[in-house]
Design a protein around this motif. Structure first.
Motif, mmCIF file in Angstrom:
data_model
loop_
_atom_site.group_PDB
_atom_site.id
_atom_site.type_symbol
_atom_site.label_atom_id
_atom_site.label_comp_id
_atom_site.label_asym_id
_atom_site.label_seq_id
_atom_site.Cartn_x
_atom_site.Cartn_y
_atom_site.Cartn_z
ATOM 1 N N ALA A 1 39.733 84.976 36.072
ATOM 2 C CA ALA A 1 38.925 83.942 36.737
ATOM 3 C C ALA A 1 39.686 83.341 37.923
ATOM 4 N N MET A 23 35.022 82.384 31.805
ATOM 5 C CA MET A 23 36.138 82.690 30.909
ATOM 6 C C MET A 23 35.642 83.011 29.501
ATOM 7 N N ARG A 71 30.059 85.876 35.948
ATOM 8 C CA ARG A 71 31.136 85.533 36.886
ATOM 9 C C ARG A 71 31.334 86.634 37.914
ATOM 10 N N ALA A 101 33.643 80.632 37.655
ATOM 11 C CA ALA A 101 34.816 81.289 37.072
ATOM 12 C C ALA A 101 35.240 80.594 35.786
ATOM 13 N N GLU A 112 40.869 86.762 30.415
ATOM 14 C CA GLU A 112 39.749 86.312 31.244
ATOM 15 C C GLU A 112 40.116 85.097 32.096
#
Length: 392
Positions: free
Chosen positions: A58, A103, A111, A99, A54
């Motif tokens: 991001a 995560m 996001r 972002a 993640e």
């Protein structure tokens, strides 16, 4: 990887364009940055296939947003705006914050939704800017087609944003697994990414063609219509007069003793005088009138739906303006005068060449009777404005 390679090639192409697009280097540089950031974001996504990727995804979201921000800002610069950076940096800051928050697994859909929504808005704004520029500046009837790819791109991002809002669990599962959504998205970006750049290239080519068309119809020194463009306008006005029955008048103007200006003060002073007269003519004529430079120091004005009397009024107005606001060269007065011949369209069986001959004959008579005056075709007397005549 294929889409990322495509974007790298397009970024290199825009960097080459930076060297040849002198007037639009900054716009081309923005578009090179758009392609590079988009390509990098895709490379980042390639390395984020693991479930714990993640943080990498991001970063890819931030790069994607940065790319589209550069795309939009480049289009605005191309359209003649000078946008600051504050709004763009603020938008990028919001994306970065979202972002970072995204995560965490429970915020992944947020996001994706926020980033997709921002990309949707930016694509729509870019498309709208292109449409307005093509319509208002380039005068293209089909200008909306240049904006169509970006309008469609905004719909794609809108669908992704809605999907994240209505089915967040499914969206997270599709992103973390290498399923059809990501494969389809890659193919979509392969096509839309190329089409976006083709739209930008078409925008550049359209302005180049419009500029070439303008240069072919305008005099390079004065920016007035050239002789060919004025002849075309006269033909159009003659056809319109035949339909409506309304006459029109023309003024043929010539700078008095222009050779003396060049010989005494140099050709730069003569060019300055011609530019000054061109600007004065534009300011003194109506919006519906046409003014062109048809010879070295000879100008022609077309006055639609006007009589000889109205032409005389316009000639007097021009003469008064030259008297009241004499030309200056290098901080010193350099006054000059013009002689004007006036003629009007006489209807069938009149012809443009005969109309021009009558105006030229009236101009010759104004010259022979002492200059700094205007004459009409067939007039027996000279027409002098108030005030003393200026001599060069």
């Amino acid at each position: 990887m294929l889409v990322a390679c495509q974007q790298a090639v397009l970024a290199a192409g825009w960097l080459v364009a930076v060297m040849v697009m002198r007037a639009d280097r900054r716009a081309a540089l923005h578009w090179a940055g758009y392609a590079a950031a988009t390509g990098l974001s895709l490379l980042v996504f390639v390395t984020s296939s693991r479930p714990d990727g993640e943080a990498v995804r991001a970063v890819g979201n931030v790069l994607a947003a940065l790319g589209v921000l550069l795309l939009y800002r480049g289009v605005r610069r191309f359209a003649g705006h000078n946008p600051g950076w504050s709004n763009y940096l603020a938008a990028l800051g919001v994306v970065t914050a979202v972002a970072w928050l995204g995560m965490r697994h429970e915020y992944v859909a947020l996001r994706v939704g926020v980033v997709a929504g921002l990309l949707c808005v930016l694509c729509w704004l870019t498309a709208w800017e292109i449409r307005l520029y093509a319509r208002d500046q380039l005068r293209l009837r089909w200008g909306a087609l240049l904006a169509l790819p970006l309008f469609l791109g905004s719909l794609v991002f809108a669908a992704r944003c809605l999907n994240a809002a209505w089915a967040p669990a499914q969206m997270v599962a599709e992103i973390t697994a290498n399923r059809s959504l990501n494969t389809g998205s890659a193919l979509m970006f392969l096509v839309t990414g190329l089409v976006f750049h083709l739209a930008l290239a078409a925008l550049v080519a359209s302005r180049l063609m419009a500029e070439l068309s303008r240069l072919s119809r305008h005099d390079g020194l004065t920016e007035l219509l050239n002789r060919r463009a004025m002849e075309e306008q006269l033909e159009q006005e003659a056809r319109r007069a035949a339909r409506t029955g309304n006459a029109f008048a023309i003024l043929m103007l010539d700078v008095d003793h222009f050779k003396a200006i060049n010989d005494t003060h140099g050709h730069a002073a003569g060019d300055s005088a011609l530019r000054y007269l061109a600007a004065l003519l534009r300011s003194q004529m109506r919006d519906v009138d046409f003014v062109g430079r048809v010879g070295g120091e000879e100008f022609l004005a077309l006055l639609p739906e006007s009589s000889v009397a109205q032409g005389m009024t316009a000639a007097q107005r021009i003469r008064d303006a030259l008297l009241q606001h004499p030309h200056e060269w290098q901080g010193k007065p350099l006054p000059f005068t013009v002689s004007t011949g006036i003629a009007a369209w006489q209807g069938h069986p009149d012809r443009i060449d005969l109309l021009m001959r009558r105006a030229d004959a009236a101009l010759y008579r104004a010259k022979s009777l002492g200059r700094d005056r205007f004459e009409t075709h067939g007039a027996a007397e000279a027409h002098l404005g108030p005030g003393p005549a200026l001599k060069v």
